[in-house]
Scaffold this active site. Structure first.
Site, short mmCIF file in Angstrom:
data_model
loop_
_atom_site.label_atom_id
_atom_site.label_comp_id
_atom_site.label_asym_id
_atom_site.label_seq_id
_atom_site.Cartn_x
_atom_site.Cartn_y
_atom_site.Cartn_z
CD GLU A 5 -89.22 36.00 21.49
OE1 GLU A 5 -89.11 37.05 22.15
OE2 GLU A 5 -90.19 35.22 21.61
CD GLU A 45 -92.89 36.54 17.84
OE1 GLU A 45 -92.29 35.50 18.13
OE2 GLU A 45 -92.37 37.47 17.18
#
Length: 266
Positions: free
Chosen positions: A120, A140
């Site tokens: 990210e 995730e």
């Protein structure tokens, strides 16, 4: 220069090097690390002698994501870090480049794991170098979580949507070569040399006119979602003033005199 126990700040000429420094935890994000990153981005922008930023990790890892216990303050020394987060609840998003974009170019040098929060943060960088054994991925969904660091927005704008969705929805790891093939990184180099390559790129940037470099970076991002006509108008507004700077005149003189230019941000 700033820094914390989990984030080191060093100068390499005109380049500020920010290093995630928690190798025993594969540089999992902690509150001291986030505070150091936040301050490092601001330091680079405030110092006109800094012309580029290299972002890397110590101990053969880039970042394995968020350490939730450390973020909560479990076993962490220093009330100052928790006070900083309370004073600015957006600090962690700025540190992770979700809510802050440095005006100087940011070059990522990735060794080892760059997953979850690592991938990210990578999306907030401008140029990306990966070592052969580096790994990437957004894990995730495998844990029933959401990649809330910006990936559902940014990734599809940086790589083809089919690849973005596969990465987001499968949570599988990607090799450095595969990451390069889909456009997530720009260079794959032998293990142990990612930082050297990033510094080489930074030095090339540092030799260019800093006002021009910053204006070009700003124009690329601000026009990314504009129509072509609006983007061209914004580019002209951003770029035309650069031609009236002392740096632009110095660049022209240096070219005519066949010598390296000496830029002074003027």
């Amino acid at each position: 220069m700033g820094g914390t126990e989990h984030l080191t700040v060093q100068r390499e000429g005109a380049t500020l090097v920010l290093t995630l420094n928690r190798p025993e935890a594969r540089n999992a994000l902690s509150l001291p690390m986030l505070v150091g990153l936040h301050d490092g981005w601001l330091e680079a922008d405030a110092d006109d002698s800094v012309r580029s930023i290299v972002f890397t990790g110590a101990g053969g890892s880039f970042c394995s994501g968020m350490d939730l216990k450390a973020l909560a303050g479990d076993g962490m020394a220093g009330e100052e870090y928790r006070d900083r987060l309370k004073a600015d609840p957006d600090l962690h998003w700025k540190a992770m480049l979700r809510h802050h974009r440095p005006r100087k170019p940011v070059i990522a040098a990735v060794e080892g794991p760059c997953v979850a929060g690592g991938t990210e943060m990578l999306q907030g960088t401008d140029i990306r170098v990966a070592a052969e054994s580096a790994t990437f991925g957004l894990f995730e969904v495998r844990r029933g979580l959401f990649p809330i660091g910006g990936s559902t927005v940014r990734l599809q704008r940086q790589i083809p949507r089919t690849h973005a969705l596969e990465m987001l929805l499968t949570g599988r790891p990607y090799s450095a070569r595969e990451a390069a093939a889909i456009g997530l990184v720009g260079h794959v180099v032998p293990d142990g040399t990612a930082l050297d390559k990033a510094l080489e790129i930074a030095e090339r940037i540092n030799s260019c006119g800093p006002l021009a470099v910053e204006a070009v970076k700003a124009s690329v991002y601000e026009t990314a979602e504009m129509t072509e006509s609006d983007g061209l108008a914004a580019e002209l507004a951003r770029g035309w003033p650069v031609f009236d700077t002392a740096d632009a005149k110095e660049g022209a003189r240096a070219f005519a005199e066949k010598r390296p230019p000496v830029f002074k941000r003027a």
